[in-house]
Scaffold this motif. Structure first.
Motif, PDB file in Angstrom:
ATOM      1  N   ALA A 203      46.511  46.118  52.658  1.00 23.78           N
ATOM      2  CA  ALA A 203      47.705  45.808  51.780  1.00 23.78           C
ATOM      3  C   ALA A 203      48.859  46.044  52.489  1.00 23.78           C
ATOM      4  N   ILE A 204      48.369  45.622  53.665  1.00 20.46           N
ATOM      5  CA  ILE A 204      50.161  45.611  54.611  1.00 20.46           C
ATOM      6  C   ILE A 204      49.670  44.232  54.933  1.00 20.46           C
ATOM      7  N   LEU A 205      48.737  43.265  54.559  1.00 19.17           N
ATOM      8  CA  LEU A 205      48.961  41.541  54.493  1.00 19.17           C
ATOM      9  C   LEU A 205      48.778  41.375  53.065  1.00 19.17           C
ATOM     10  N   TYR A 206      48.788  42.473  52.385  1.00 17.84           N
ATOM     11  CA  TYR A 206      48.865  41.565  50.891  1.00 17.84           C
ATOM     12  C   TYR A 206      50.743  41.764  50.968  1.00 17.84           C
ATOM     13  N   SER A 207      51.144  43.388  50.974  1.00 24.38           N
ATOM     14  CA  SER A 207      52.622  43.233  50.743  1.00 24.38           C
ATOM     15  C   SER A 207      53.080  41.620  51.261  1.00 24.38           C
ATOM     16  N   VAL A 208      52.862  41.379  52.523  1.00 26.13           N
ATOM     17  CA  VAL A 208      53.562  40.810  53.058  1.00 26.13           C
ATOM     18  C   VAL A 208      53.168  39.010  52.701  1.00 26.13           C
ATOM     19  N   VAL A 209      52.012  38.986  52.451  1.00 29.09           N
ATOM     20  CA  VAL A 209      51.415  37.398  52.574  1.00 29.09           C
ATOM     21  C   VAL A 209      52.004  37.269  50.794  1.00 29.09           C
ATOM     22  N   THR A 210      52.498  38.439  49.966  1.00 27.46           N
ATOM     23  CA  THR A 210      52.890  38.127  48.864  1.00 27.46           C
ATOM     24  C   THR A 210      54.729  38.168  48.766  1.00 27.46           C
ATOM     25  N   GLY A 211      55.037  38.445  49.292  1.00 26.25           N
ATOM     26  CA  GLY A 211      56.489  38.682  49.523  1.00 26.25           C
ATOM     27  C   GLY A 211      57.331  36.983  49.510  1.00 26.25           C
ATOM     28  N   ASP A 212      58.758  37.175  48.967  1.00 23.74           N
ATOM     29  CA  ASP A 212      59.519  36.095  48.636  1.00 23.74           C
ATOM     30  C   ASP A 212      59.783  35.082  49.560  1.00 23.74           C
ATOM     31  N   SER A 213      59.798  35.426  51.200  1.00 22.13           N
ATOM     32  CA  SER A 213      59.873  34.608  52.012  1.00 22.13           C
ATOM     33  C   SER A 213      58.239  34.000  51.842  1.00 22.13           C
ATOM     34  N   ILE A 214      57.478  34.198  52.233  1.00 26.74           N
ATOM     35  CA  ILE A 214      55.968  33.731  52.623  1.00 26.74           C
ATOM     36  C   ILE A 214      56.104  32.571  51.794  1.00 26.74           C
ATOM     37  N   VAL A 215      55.843  32.874  50.109  1.00 25.41           N
ATOM     38  CA  VAL A 215      56.169  32.170  49.407  1.00 25.41           C
ATOM     39  C   VAL A 215      55.985  31.325  49.208  1.00 25.41           C
ATOM     40  N   GLY A 216      57.538  31.479  49.300  1.00 20.39           N
ATOM     41  CA  GLY A 216      59.002  30.479  49.830  1.00 20.39           C
ATOM     42  C   GLY A 216      58.876  29.462  50.342  1.00 20.39           C
ATOM     43  N   ALA A 217      58.386  29.826  51.266  1.00 18.91           N
ATOM     44  CA  ALA A 217      58.214  29.273  53.251  1.00 18.91           C
ATOM     45  C   ALA A 217      56.339  28.343  53.131  1.00 18.91           C
ATOM     46  N   LEU A 218      55.459  29.167  52.183  1.00 18.33           N
ATOM     47  CA  LEU A 218      54.402  27.832  51.809  1.00 18.33           C
ATOM     48  C   LEU A 218      54.687  27.231  51.299  1.00 18.33           C
ATOM     49  N   THR A 219      55.946  27.114  49.895  1.00 16.46           N
ATOM     50  CA  THR A 219      55.866  26.068  48.901  1.00 16.46           C
ATOM     51  C   THR A 219      56.709  24.626  49.248  1.00 16.46           C
ATOM     52  N   ASN A 220      57.259  25.126  50.546  1.00 14.53           N
ATOM     53  CA  ASN A 220      58.062  24.153  51.333  1.00 14.53           C
ATOM     54  C   ASN A 220      57.194  23.554  51.915  1.00 14.53           C
ATOM     55  N   ILE A 221      55.964  24.383  52.553  1.00 16.70           N
ATOM     56  CA  ILE A 221      55.173  22.935  53.831  1.00 16.70           C
ATOM     57  C   ILE A 221      54.439  22.941  52.407  1.00 16.70           C
ATOM     58  N   ILE A 222      54.066  22.905  51.238  1.00 15.50           N
ATOM     59  CA  ILE A 222      53.187  22.051  50.815  1.00 15.50           C
ATOM     60  C   ILE A 222      54.043  20.909  50.127  1.00 15.50           C
ATOM     61  N   ASN A 223      54.986  20.988  49.371  1.00 13.56           N
ATOM     62  CA  ASN A 223      56.121  20.045  49.082  1.00 13.56           C
ATOM     63  C   ASN A 223      56.407  18.951  50.420  1.00 13.56           C
ATOM     64  N   ARG A 224      56.438  19.858  51.104  1.00 15.24           N
ATOM     65  CA  ARG A 224      56.778  18.499  52.720  1.00 15.24           C
ATOM     66  C   ARG A 224      55.938  17.666  52.882  1.00 15.24           C
ATOM     67  N   ALA A 225      54.391  18.518  52.142  1.00 15.13           N
ATOM     68  CA  ALA A 225      52.528  17.176  52.273  1.00 15.13           C
ATOM     69  C   ALA A 225      53.386  17.110  51.288  1.00 15.13           C
TER      70      ALA A 225
END
Length: 67
Positions: free
Chosen positions: A40-62
Motif C-alpha cells: 500500500a505504501i509503495l502504491y501510494s508513492v509510485v502513483t503520487g504526482d511527483s513520481i509520475v511526473g519524474a518518470l514522465t520527464n525521464i521518458i520524454n528526455r530519453a
C-alpha cells in the motif's frame, strides 16, 4: 539424584525455548500484514504526482535525444 533433576529441568527449559509449535500461523499472519502495508505504501508513492511526473520527464528526455 540432584544431577538428574538438573538435567531434566535443563532439558525441559530447552524444549520450551526451542519449541515453535503454533508460531508459524502467527508469523505468517504478521508477514502477510507487513507485505500488504508495504504494498500500500509503495502504491501510494509510485502513483503520487511527483513520481509520475519524474518518470514522465525521464521518458520524454530519453525519447527526445538530439542524436
Amino acid at each position: 539424584m540432584l544431577d538428574k533433576v538438573l538435567r531434566t529441568t535443563r532439558a525441559r527449559l530447552t524444549m520450551l525455548v526451542v519449541d515453535e509449535a503454533g508460531m508459524s500461523t502467527v508469523e505468517y499472519a504478521i508477514g502477510t500484514v507487513a507485505a500488504a502495508a508495504f504494498g500500500a505504501i509503495l502504491y501510494s508513492v509510485v502513483t503520487g504526482d511527483s513520481i509520475v511526473g519524474a518518470l514522465t520527464n525521464i521518458i520524454n528526455r530519453a525519447l527526445n535525444t538530439g542524436t
